[in-house]
Design a protein around this motif. Structure first.
Motif, PDB file in Angstrom:
ATOM      1  N   GLU A 174       0.821  -1.215   0.000  1.00  0.00           N
ATOM      2  CA  GLU A 174       0.000   0.000   0.000  1.00  0.00           C
ATOM      3  C   GLU A 174       0.857   1.268   0.000  1.00  0.00           C
ATOM      4  O   GLU A 174       0.491   2.277  -0.589  1.00  0.00           O
ATOM      5  N   ALA A 175       2.023   1.221   0.623  1.00  0.00           N
ATOM      6  CA  ALA A 175       2.891   2.390   0.685  1.00  0.00           C
ATOM      7  C   ALA A 175       3.455   2.756  -0.690  1.00  0.00           C
ATOM      8  O   ALA A 175       3.749   3.921  -0.954  1.00  0.00           O
ATOM      9  N   CYS A 176       3.602   1.784  -1.569  1.00  0.00           N
ATOM     10  CA  CYS A 176       4.195   2.019  -2.895  1.00  0.00           C
ATOM     11  C   CYS A 176       3.162   2.331  -3.970  1.00  0.00           C
ATOM     12  O   CYS A 176       3.534   2.604  -5.113  1.00  0.00           O
ATOM     13  N   LEU A 177       1.874   2.287  -3.646  1.00  0.00           N
ATOM     14  CA  LEU A 177       0.838   2.558  -4.647  1.00  0.00           C
ATOM     15  C   LEU A 177       0.859   4.013  -5.078  1.00  0.00           C
ATOM     16  O   LEU A 177       1.057   4.905  -4.262  1.00  0.00           O
ATOM     17  N   THR A 178       0.632   4.238  -6.362  1.00  0.00           N
ATOM     18  CA  THR A 178       0.445   5.610  -6.834  1.00  0.00           C
ATOM     19  C   THR A 178      -1.005   6.000  -6.605  1.00  0.00           C
ATOM     20  O   THR A 178      -1.852   5.140  -6.331  1.00  0.00           O
ATOM     21  N   ASP A 179      -1.315   7.278  -6.722  1.00  0.00           N
ATOM     22  CA  ASP A 179      -2.697   7.724  -6.508  1.00  0.00           C
ATOM     23  C   ASP A 179      -3.644   7.115  -7.537  1.00  0.00           C
ATOM     24  O   ASP A 179      -4.766   6.739  -7.211  1.00  0.00           O
ATOM     25  N   GLY A 180      -3.192   7.005  -8.783  1.00  0.00           N
ATOM     26  CA  GLY A 180      -4.027   6.404  -9.817  1.00  0.00           C
ATOM     27  C   GLY A 180      -4.319   4.942  -9.532  1.00  0.00           C
ATOM     28  O   GLY A 180      -5.441   4.475  -9.704  1.00  0.00           O
ATOM     29  N   GLU A 181      -3.307   4.202  -9.102  1.00  0.00           N
ATOM     30  CA  GLU A 181      -3.506   2.781  -8.780  1.00  0.00           C
ATOM     31  C   GLU A 181      -4.416   2.614  -7.571  1.00  0.00           C
ATOM     32  O   GLU A 181      -5.222   1.689  -7.509  1.00  0.00           O
ATOM     33  N   ARG A 182      -4.325   3.535  -6.626  1.00  0.00           N
ATOM     34  CA  ARG A 182      -5.149   3.443  -5.418  1.00  0.00           C
ATOM     35  C   ARG A 182      -6.642   3.606  -5.743  1.00  0.00           C
ATOM     36  O   ARG A 182      -7.490   2.990  -5.124  1.00  0.00           O
ATOM     37  N   THR A 183      -6.956   4.417  -6.758  1.00  0.00           N
ATOM     38  CA  THR A 183      -8.363   4.650  -7.085  1.00  0.00           C
ATOM     39  C   THR A 183      -8.985   3.489  -7.850  1.00  0.00           C
ATOM     40  O   THR A 183     -10.163   3.211  -7.682  1.00  0.00           O
ATOM     41  N   TRP A 184      -8.202   2.781  -8.692  1.00  0.00           N
ATOM     42  CA  TRP A 184      -8.822   1.720  -9.471  1.00  0.00           C
ATOM     43  C   TRP A 184      -8.565   0.325  -8.935  1.00  0.00           C
ATOM     44  O   TRP A 184      -9.141  -0.644  -9.388  1.00  0.00           O
ATOM     45  N   CYS A 185      -7.719   0.151  -7.968  1.00  0.00           N
ATOM     46  CA  CYS A 185      -7.401  -1.169  -7.403  1.00  0.00           C
ATOM     47  C   CYS A 185      -8.271  -1.389  -6.160  1.00  0.00           C
ATOM     48  O   CYS A 185      -7.791  -1.367  -5.036  1.00  0.00           O
ATOM     49  N   THR A 186      -9.582  -1.602  -6.368  1.00  0.00           N
ATOM     50  CA  THR A 186     -10.525  -1.625  -5.252  1.00  0.00           C
ATOM     51  C   THR A 186     -11.184  -2.973  -4.988  1.00  0.00           C
ATOM     52  O   THR A 186     -11.676  -3.209  -3.903  1.00  0.00           O
ATOM     53  N   ALA A 187     -11.238  -3.861  -5.970  1.00  0.00           N
ATOM     54  CA  ALA A 187     -11.933  -5.139  -5.791  1.00  0.00           C
ATOM     55  C   ALA A 187     -11.036  -6.131  -5.055  1.00  0.00           C
ATOM     56  O   ALA A 187      -9.867  -6.284  -5.363  1.00  0.00           O
ATOM     57  N   GLU A 188     -11.609  -6.798  -4.078  1.00  0.00           N
ATOM     58  CA  GLU A 188     -10.856  -7.793  -3.324  1.00  0.00           C
ATOM     59  C   GLU A 188     -11.127  -9.175  -3.915  1.00  0.00           C
ATOM     60  O   GLU A 188     -12.249  -9.518  -4.237  1.00  0.00           O
ATOM     61  N   MET A 189     -10.080  -9.978  -4.077  1.00  0.00           N
ATOM     62  CA  MET A 189     -10.235 -11.339  -4.598  1.00  0.00           C
ATOM     63  C   MET A 189      -9.409 -12.294  -3.749  1.00  0.00           C
ATOM     64  O   MET A 189      -8.492 -11.883  -3.049  1.00  0.00           O
ATOM     65  N   VAL A 190      -9.770 -13.565  -3.837  1.00  0.00           N
ATOM     66  CA  VAL A 190      -8.993 -14.609  -3.188  1.00  0.00           C
ATOM     67  C   VAL A 190      -8.353 -15.434  -4.292  1.00  0.00           C
ATOM     68  O   VAL A 190      -9.034 -15.933  -5.181  1.00  0.00           O
TER      69      VAL A 190
END
Length: 148
Positions: free
Chosen positions: A59-75
């Motif tokens: 999470e610390a290395c995410l860019t702002d753009g990646e943070r907005t679209w990387c929202t779905a949780e999967m197993v």
């Protein structure tokens, strides 16, 4: 513009190389990674190819753009760990190794059990779909019976 090339390490962030904590779910993003296509026994002389691949990021290395679209949780079907991906990402695994693990497990589930030609027990073949014997012991016994 030159982009940074990263290397993939299992269980580590691709960008900062810090190990993921046991309770943290990494974010799967597209990243340029190095793939070495040489034989490991050969010294490191030659080409290293770079490819775009799905890579785990903390999470610390995410860019702002990646943070907005990387929202779905999967197993992940391969390792069972939870990850965060893009909602339209159709992949059910987090890496190539997990994809291979999930594929092997799916093939194993779909294969019907076979009957051993010697002891008549049912078994699931590990390597060959057309196996005739459940173990090396039965295979050797069948050979000895054939010899007479």
């Amino acid at each position: 513009m030159t982009s940074t090339v990263y290397s993939l390490q299992p269980g580590h962030c691709t960008r900062c190389s810090v190990a993921f904590p046991a309770d943290a779910a990494p974010f799967i993003v597209s990243e340029t990674v190095a793939r070495d296509y040489l034989d490991p026994s050969i010294p490191r002389i030659g080409r290293i190819a770079t490819v775009k691949a799905s890579a785990p990021v903390c999470e610390a290395c995410l860019t702002d753009g990646e943070r907005t679209w990387c929202t779905a949780e999967m197993v992940c079907e391969g390792c069972g760990d939870r990850k965060f991906v893009h909602p339209r990402d159709k992949k059910a695994t987090c890496s190539t190794a997990c994809w291979q693990r999930a594929r092997r497990a799916r093939i194993q589930r779909e294969r019907p059990p076979l009957k051993c030609n010697v002891c008549a027990t049912f078994f699931f073949p590990k390597r060959r779909a057309d196996a005739k014997y459940c173990s090396n012991l039965c295979r050797q016994l069948a050979y000895r019976l054939r010899l007479g």
